[in-house]
Scaffold this motif. Structure first.
Motif, mmCIF file in Angstrom:
data_model
loop_
_atom_site.group_PDB
_atom_site.id
_atom_site.type_symbol
_atom_site.label_atom_id
_atom_site.label_comp_id
_atom_site.label_asym_id
_atom_site.label_seq_id
_atom_site.Cartn_x
_atom_site.Cartn_y
_atom_site.Cartn_z
ATOM 1 N N ALA A 209 0.822 -1.208 0.000
ATOM 2 C CA ALA A 209 0.000 0.000 0.000
ATOM 3 C C ALA A 209 0.861 1.264 0.000
ATOM 4 C CB ALA A 209 -0.923 0.003 1.213
ATOM 5 N N ALA A 210 2.170 1.129 0.301
ATOM 6 C CA ALA A 210 3.071 2.279 0.324
ATOM 7 C C ALA A 210 3.640 2.606 -1.057
ATOM 8 C CB ALA A 210 4.220 2.017 1.300
ATOM 9 N N THR A 211 3.285 1.840 -2.072
ATOM 10 C CA THR A 211 3.782 2.099 -3.429
ATOM 11 C C THR A 211 3.367 3.488 -3.894
ATOM 12 O OG1 THR A 211 3.616 -0.263 -3.948
ATOM 13 C CG2 THR A 211 3.780 1.247 -5.809
ATOM 14 N N SER A 212 4.261 4.164 -4.610
ATOM 15 C CA SER A 212 3.986 5.545 -5.017
ATOM 16 C C SER A 212 2.744 5.614 -5.898
ATOM 17 C CB SER A 212 5.188 6.123 -5.772
ATOM 18 O OG SER A 212 5.328 5.531 -7.042
ATOM 19 N N PRO A 213 1.927 6.655 -5.710
ATOM 20 C CA PRO A 213 0.713 6.823 -6.532
ATOM 21 C C PRO A 213 1.019 6.892 -8.024
ATOM 22 C CG PRO A 213 0.689 8.339 -4.664
ATOM 23 C CD PRO A 213 2.052 7.718 -4.698
#
Length: 369
Positions: free
Chosen positions: A118-122
Motif C-alpha cells: 500500500a506504500a507504493t507511489s501513486p
C-alpha cells in the motif's frame, strides 16, 4: 488408458501453439523497435583518470530497467507453456516490474493483476492502471508473495514470481542482455573494461546476470552490489545467511527486500555495500541536478556506492572506469523522494549529505565511506 492398445497419444491445443508463436513474435518485434539504452559519460573533471558512466535504463518504453526483466519473464513463461492465450497474469511487485509486465500483458491481450504494498507511489499505481492492469494493495509488504500466489490460484492464472525466476529467465551468456550491452558500448572507451560495475538488488536477477557474464567472459571487472538500508540481502552476503530477514520495509522502492530472494546469488558478487537511505536520496538529488532531470532512489543508491569506490580508487592512485545504472525516472516519486514534506517526515537531512557529495565531486573535499 488413452487411445487403443499400448500406444497412448495426446495432442496439444493447436490454438495455444499458434498463439504462442504470435505472442513471441510480438514481443521480439517490440524489442527490435526499441534501440539500446544510452551509456552516458558523466563529466567529473575532479576525478582525473576515473571515468564514470551511467547506463540509462529509464529510456525503455516502460521507463525502467524492469522492461528487460518483464520481457524475459513473458518469453520464459510462454516458451515453458505456462502462459497461454487466455492466462490471467499475476505479479508481486514494488511497482516498476508491474508497470513493465502490464505493458506486455496488454500487448498480448492478457489480463494483468499487480499485488503491491500500500506504500507504493501513486505515480506507479496510475501507470499500471494506464496499461489496463489492476492493482491489489496489501497493508503489509511482506504479504505480497502469498497474496499474489493466492490471487493467481483464485483466477486460474499464472504468478510470474519475479523474485524466483529473474535469474533464470534472462540468458546471462549474452543475447543482448544488459551486461553484454554495457561491455559492447564500453569497447571503444579509454578504459573499455570497467574496474567496477555497481548495481543495487531488487530481485537479484540483474546482479546475477552481470556477475555471471563477467565470469563467463573472463573479464577483470568486479561487481559491487549496493543494498538499501532496510534489506536482508547485505546480511546474506556478509554472513552467508540465506535465512536472513528484515522487519522494516525498504524506503527505496524497487530495491531491498524483507527476505533473501531466490534470484539473489551472492557468490557472483565481489563486494557489497549497505548505503544509508539518507545518503542514497541525497546522491539521487545531486545526480539529478548534474543530469538536468530527475532519477529515482535506487539510482541514488547506485551512485553513492559508485562515489565511495571512486574515492577509494582516487586515494590509492588508481585509474579506470566505473559503470552504474539509471534504473528509472524520478518522475515516479514526486509524492515521496522529491517531496520536502515526505523527506522531513523521515527525519532526513539531505542538504548536509548533498553538500558533502558535491564537495567530493567538485574536488573540494574527501568522501568518507
Amino acid at each position: 488408458m488413452t487411445g487403443s492398445g499400448l500406444l497412448g497419444e495426446a495432442a496439444a491445443h493447436n490454438d495455444d501453439g499458434a498463439w504462442a508463436r504470435k505472442a513471441i513474435e510480438r514481443i521480439q518485434n517490440d524489442q527490435r523497435r526499441s534501440a539500446d539504452t544510452h551509456l552516458l559519460r558523466l563529466d567529473l573533471p575532479a576525478l582525473a583518470g576515473i571515468d564514470v558512466y551511467l547506463k540509462d535504463e529509464s529510456t525503455h518504453p516502460t521507463g525502467s530497467l524492469k522492461h528487460r526483466l518483464a520481457r524475459s519473464l513473458f518469453l520464459y513463461g510462454i516458451c515453458n507453456g505456462r502462459i497461454r492465450h487466455d492466462t490471467p497474469i499475476v505479479e508481486a511487485s514494488s511497482g516498476s516490474t508491474a508497470i513493465s509486465e502490464a505493458y506486455f500483458a496488454r500487448m498480448l491481450g492478457l489480463p494483468f493483476h499487480a499485488v503491491m504494498s500500500a506504500a507504493t507511489s501513486p505515480e506507479k499505481i496510475r501507470e499500471i492502471e494506464r496499461q489496463h492492469g489492476r492493482c491489489h494493495l496489501v497493508a503489509d509488504g511482506k504479504g505480497i508473495y502469498a497474496a499474489a500466489e493466492a490471487l493467481a490460484t483464485e483466477l486460474g492464472g499464472v504468478y510470474l514470481d519475479q523474485f524466483t525466476h529473474a535469474e533464470r529467465a534472462t540468458d546471462w551468456r549474452g543475447n543482448n542482455n544488459i551486461a553484454e550491452s554495457i561491455f559492447e558500448q564500453m569497447s571503444r572507451e579509454e578504459h573499455p573494461v570497467p574496474a567496477w560495475i555497481v548495481m543495487s538488488a531488487g530481485t537479484g536477477g540483474t546482479t546475477a546476470t552481470i556477475g555471471r557474464y563477467i565470469r563467463y567472459k573472463r573479464l577483470a571487472t568486479r561487481l559491487c552490489v549496493a543494498d538499501a538500508e532496510f534489506s536482508a540481502f547485505f546480511e546474506a552476503y556478509a554472513a552467508g545467511n540465506r535465512t536472513a530477514t528484515c522487519d522494516r520495509a525498504s524506503r527505496i522502492e524497487g530495491i531491498g527486500r524483507p527476505r533473501v530472494e531466490p534470484s539473489f546469488l551472492p557468490q557472483v558478487i565481489d563486494r557489497m555495500m549497505r548505503v544509508p537511505d539518507e545518503a542514497a536520496l541525497a546522491a539521487m538529488r545531486v545526480l539529478s541536478r548534474r543530469l538536468g532531470r530527475r532519477v529515482g532512489g535506487s539510482t541514488g543508491t547506485n551512485f553513492f556506492a559508485l562515489c565511495v569506490i571512486a574515492a577509494r580508487m582516487q586515494a590509492a592512485g588508481e585509474r579506470g572506469s566505473l559503470v552504474t545504472l539509471i534504473c528509472d525516472s524520478g518522475e515516479r516519486y514526486g509524492h515521496t523522494y522529491y517531496s520536502d514534506d515526505w523527506i522531513a517526515g523521515q527525519g532526513f537531512d539531505l542538504p548536509r549529505q548533498e553538500d558533502r557529495l558535491d564537495a567530493f565531486l567538485d574536488g573540494r573535499g574527501p568522501l568518507e565511506a
